[in-house]
Design an enzyme around this catalytic site. Structure first.
Site, PDB file in Angstrom:
ATOM      1  N   ARG A  30       0.836  -1.199   0.000  1.00 17.62           N
ATOM      2  CA  ARG A  30       0.000   0.000   0.000  1.00 17.62           C
ATOM      3  C   ARG A  30       0.873   1.253   0.000  1.00 17.62           C
ATOM      4  O   ARG A  30       2.060   1.216   0.317  1.00 17.62           O
ATOM      5  CB  ARG A  30      -0.947   0.017   1.202  1.00 17.62           C
ATOM      6  CG  ARG A  30      -0.279   0.131   2.567  1.00 17.62           C
ATOM      7  CD  ARG A  30      -1.241   0.710   3.602  1.00 17.62           C
ATOM      8  NE  ARG A  30      -1.539   2.113   3.300  1.00 17.62           N
ATOM      9  CZ  ARG A  30      -2.285   2.887   4.076  1.00 17.62           C
ATOM     10  NH1 ARG A  30      -2.825   2.405   5.188  1.00 17.62           N
ATOM     11  NH2 ARG A  30      -2.495   4.152   3.751  1.00 17.62           N
ATOM     12  N   HIS A  31       0.261   2.363  -0.376  1.00 17.58           N
ATOM     13  CA  HIS A  31       0.962   3.635  -0.301  1.00 17.58           C
ATOM     14  C   HIS A  31       0.953   4.110   1.149  1.00 17.58           C
ATOM     15  O   HIS A  31      -0.043   3.923   1.856  1.00 17.58           O
ATOM     16  CB  HIS A  31       0.251   4.668  -1.196  1.00 17.58           C
ATOM     17  CG  HIS A  31       1.031   5.911  -1.405  1.00 17.58           C
ATOM     18  ND1 HIS A  31       1.069   6.933  -0.477  1.00 17.58           N
ATOM     19  CD2 HIS A  31       1.801   6.322  -2.452  1.00 17.58           C
ATOM     20  CE1 HIS A  31       1.840   7.909  -0.930  1.00 17.58           C
ATOM     21  NE2 HIS A  31       2.298   7.571  -2.122  1.00 17.58           N
ATOM     22  N   PRO A  32       2.035   4.737   1.612  1.00 18.79           N
ATOM     23  CA  PRO A  32       2.092   5.133   3.027  1.00 18.79           C
ATOM     24  C   PRO A  32       1.047   6.153   3.446  1.00 18.79           C
ATOM     25  O   PRO A  32       0.669   6.200   4.616  1.00 18.79           O
ATOM     26  CB  PRO A  32       3.504   5.710   3.179  1.00 18.79           C
ATOM     27  CG  PRO A  32       4.292   5.115   2.066  1.00 18.79           C
ATOM     28  CD  PRO A  32       3.323   4.950   0.938  1.00 18.79           C
ATOM     29  N   VAL A  33       0.559   7.000   2.514  1.00 23.39           N
ATOM     30  CA  VAL A  33      -0.353   8.070   2.927  1.00 23.39           C
ATOM     31  C   VAL A  33      -1.630   8.145   2.100  1.00 23.39           C
ATOM     32  O   VAL A  33      -2.511   8.952   2.417  1.00 23.39           O
ATOM     33  CB  VAL A  33       0.349   9.449   2.893  1.00 23.39           C
ATOM     34  CG1 VAL A  33       1.513   9.474   3.864  1.00 23.39           C
ATOM     35  CG2 VAL A  33       0.814   9.808   1.483  1.00 23.39           C
ATOM     36  N   PHE A  73      -4.681   2.361  -2.580  1.00 21.06           N
ATOM     37  CA  PHE A  73      -3.442   2.431  -3.351  1.00 21.06           C
ATOM     38  C   PHE A  73      -2.643   1.193  -2.984  1.00 21.06           C
ATOM     39  O   PHE A  73      -1.697   1.244  -2.220  1.00 21.06           O
ATOM     40  CB  PHE A  73      -2.681   3.703  -2.944  1.00 21.06           C
ATOM     41  CG  PHE A  73      -2.039   4.452  -4.073  1.00 21.06           C
ATOM     42  CD1 PHE A  73      -2.655   5.563  -4.625  1.00 21.06           C
ATOM     43  CD2 PHE A  73      -0.814   4.063  -4.588  1.00 21.06           C
ATOM     44  CE1 PHE A  73      -2.058   6.286  -5.649  1.00 21.06           C
ATOM     45  CE2 PHE A  73      -0.207   4.775  -5.606  1.00 21.06           C
ATOM     46  CZ  PHE A  73      -0.829   5.885  -6.153  1.00 21.06           C
TER      47      PHE A  73
END
Length: 380
Positions: free
Chosen positions: A229-232, A236
Site C-alpha cells: 500500500r501507499h504510506p499516505v 493504493f
C-alpha cells in the site's frame, strides 16, 4: 532503433568506471550519441565481464551496461600507459570514475590532475559516501546503501523483516543522477567555458529518492513498512481477485467517487470514513473489505477491463518477462539486440522527438580499440 537526433553527439567520454553505477550512466550517454571510451584492466577488464548470466557470447549483464562503447586496456600504474591516458583525456569532454575516494589521486587521475591537462573537463566521481567526510573511504555496495538509507527499513510488510528492493536501485539511481549531473555540467561549460567536478554519493542519491519518507519524517512520523500500500494514500494497493492480485491506485476524491460507482457502492463516496484521502488511509482495512467484496468475485482480466473502462488506474501484477514482452511492453519498443552477441537489452528510456536514442556500436571486446589509442602524441 537508431535515433535521428542524438543530443550528445560530439561529446567524448573517458570511462574508468566498473560494474554498475558508472557503466549505467555512460551507457545512457552513449545512447545519446557520446563517444564513450571504456578504460579497462589489461587481461581482466571490467568485473562485470565475469558476472552472469552468460551465454556462449559472454555476459548478458555486461552487454546491457556497455553497449555502444569502445574498450582500451591500460595499466593505470604504468608510466607509459599513464602518459597515453593523459593524452587521451586531453581530447575528452568528460571523465567518469567510481574509484574509492583517494585512489584516483594516488593514480595521478584526480580532478585536479586532469584539470591541468584539460582545464574545462567535466569530471564525475561516483562513490558510496562522497569524496569528503568521515565515511568517504568506507566501501559500499547497493545493499549497504539500501540498508543505511532507511529504504530497506520501510520496504516489506509490517509483520516481516526489512526488505531489499528487488533491483540494485542505489547503483542504478546513482547512474541516472551521474548522467544528469554530467549533462548539466556540459551545458554549464557551453555557457561559461568552465568544467566541473560532479560528486555523486550513492547514499545521498538514495535518500533523495525517498520524497514520501522524507515528508513523513518532516511531519514527525517514522516511515514504516506498509506492504504494497501507499504510506499516505488509499486505496493504493494490491487487492485480491478470483485468480490473483490486482493493483488499484486512487489518489483524489473525484477518482474515488468513480471507483465507488464502479464497485456498485456509490455510498462509499459520502461515507465519513472515506470522505478524504487522509480518512481513507486511516481506514484502509475497512476500505479493503469493501473493495474486495467486488474484486474477489472476478478475475484479474475482468477487473482490468472494468476499471480501464471507468478510467481508474489499475494493473495486473506482472513478472519481468510479462512486463517486457507482454502487450503493453512490446508496444513500447523497449528492447534492442546487440548486433555481435545477440544479447537483448533494454534501450534508453527517454525518447527524443519520438525516437528512442541508441548507439550503433556493439558492446566491445576487451581491448578491442587498443590500436586507436596506441601511444601519446606528445611526451608528458
Amino acid at each position: 532503433m537508431n535515433a535521428t537526433k542524438q543530443l550528445l553527439t560530439g561529446v567524448r567520454v573517458a570511462d574508468f568506471s566498473r560494474v554498475l553505477a558508472g557503466p549505467y550512466a555512460t551507457a545512457m550517454l552513449a545512447d545519446q550519441g557520446a563517444e564513450v571510451i571504456k578504460i579497462e584492466m589489461p587481461g581482466h577488464g571490467d568485473d562485470s565481464r565475469h558476472l552472469g548470466p552468460f551465454t556462449d557470447s559472454g555476459s548478458t549483464y555486461f552487454t546491457g551496461l556497455n553497449r555502444g562503447k569502445r574498450s582500451i586496456e591500460a595499466d593505470l600504474k604504468d608510466p607509459e600507459d599513464h602518459a597515453r591516458l593523459l593524452d587521451l583525456i586531453a581530447s575528452c569532454d568528460v571523465v567518469v570514475e567510481n574509484f574509492r575516494p583517494g585512489v584516483a589521486a594516488k593514480l595521478g587521475l584526480s580532478y585536479e590532475n586532469l584539470k591541468a591537462v584539460k582545464p574545462d573537463i567535466v569530471y564525475a566521481s561516483i562513490s558510496g559516501f562522497g569524496q569528503h567526510g568521515t565515511q568517504a573511504k568506507r566501501p559500499a555496495y547497493d545493499t549497504v546503501i539500501q540498508a543505511l538509507s532507511g529504504l530497506m527499513a520501510s520496504t516489506g510488510f509490517p509483520d516481516g523483516s526489512p526488505t531489499r528492493v528487488g533491483e540494485s536501485i542505489a547503483d542504478v539511481s546513482a547512474g541516472v543522477f551521474a548522467a544528469f549531473g554530467i549533462s548539466s555540467a556540459l551545458f554549464h561549460r557551453q555557457t561559461t567555458g568552465e568544467g566541473a567536478h560532479i560528486d555523486i554519493p550513492m547514499l545521498d542519491v538514495m535518500l533523495a529518492m525517498q520524497p514520501t519518507n522524507a515528508s513523513l519524517h518532516s511531519a514527525g512520523s517514522a516511515p514504516t513498512r506498509v506492504g504494497n500500500r501507499h504510506p499516505v494514500s488509499a486505496p493504493f494497493d494490491t487487492y485480491r481477485a478470483a485468480d490473483g492480485l490486482l493493483v488499484i491506485a486512487v489518489a483524489n476524491d473525484r477518482l474515488f467517487g468513480t471507483l465507488a460507482q464502479t464497485l456498485g457502492k456509490p455510498e462509499l463516496a459520502t461515507d465519513p470514513r472515506f470522505a478524504t484521502d487522509a480518512h481513507r488511509s486511516d481506514n484502509d482495512d475497512a476500505l479493503r473489505i469493501e473493495i474486495e467484496e467486488f474484486t474477489t468475485g472476478r478475475t484479474v482480466t475482468e477487473l482490468c477491463e472494468i476499471f480501464d473502462a471507468a478510467g481508474i488506474p489499475n494493473s495486473p501484477v506482472l513478472d519481468f518477462a510479462e512486463a517486457v514482452t507482454g502487450p503493453i511492453g512490446s508496444d513500447r519498443d523497449l528492447t534492442a539486440t546487440d548486433p555481435r552477441s545477440g544479447h537483448a537489452f533494454l534501450g534508453h528510456p527517454l525518447l527524443v522527438d519520438g525516437t528512442r536514442p541508441a548507439s550503433a556500436l556493439p558492446a566491445p571486446r576487451l581491448g578491442e580499440h587498443n590500436a586507436d589509442f596506441a601511444a601519446p602524441t606528445d611526451a608528458r
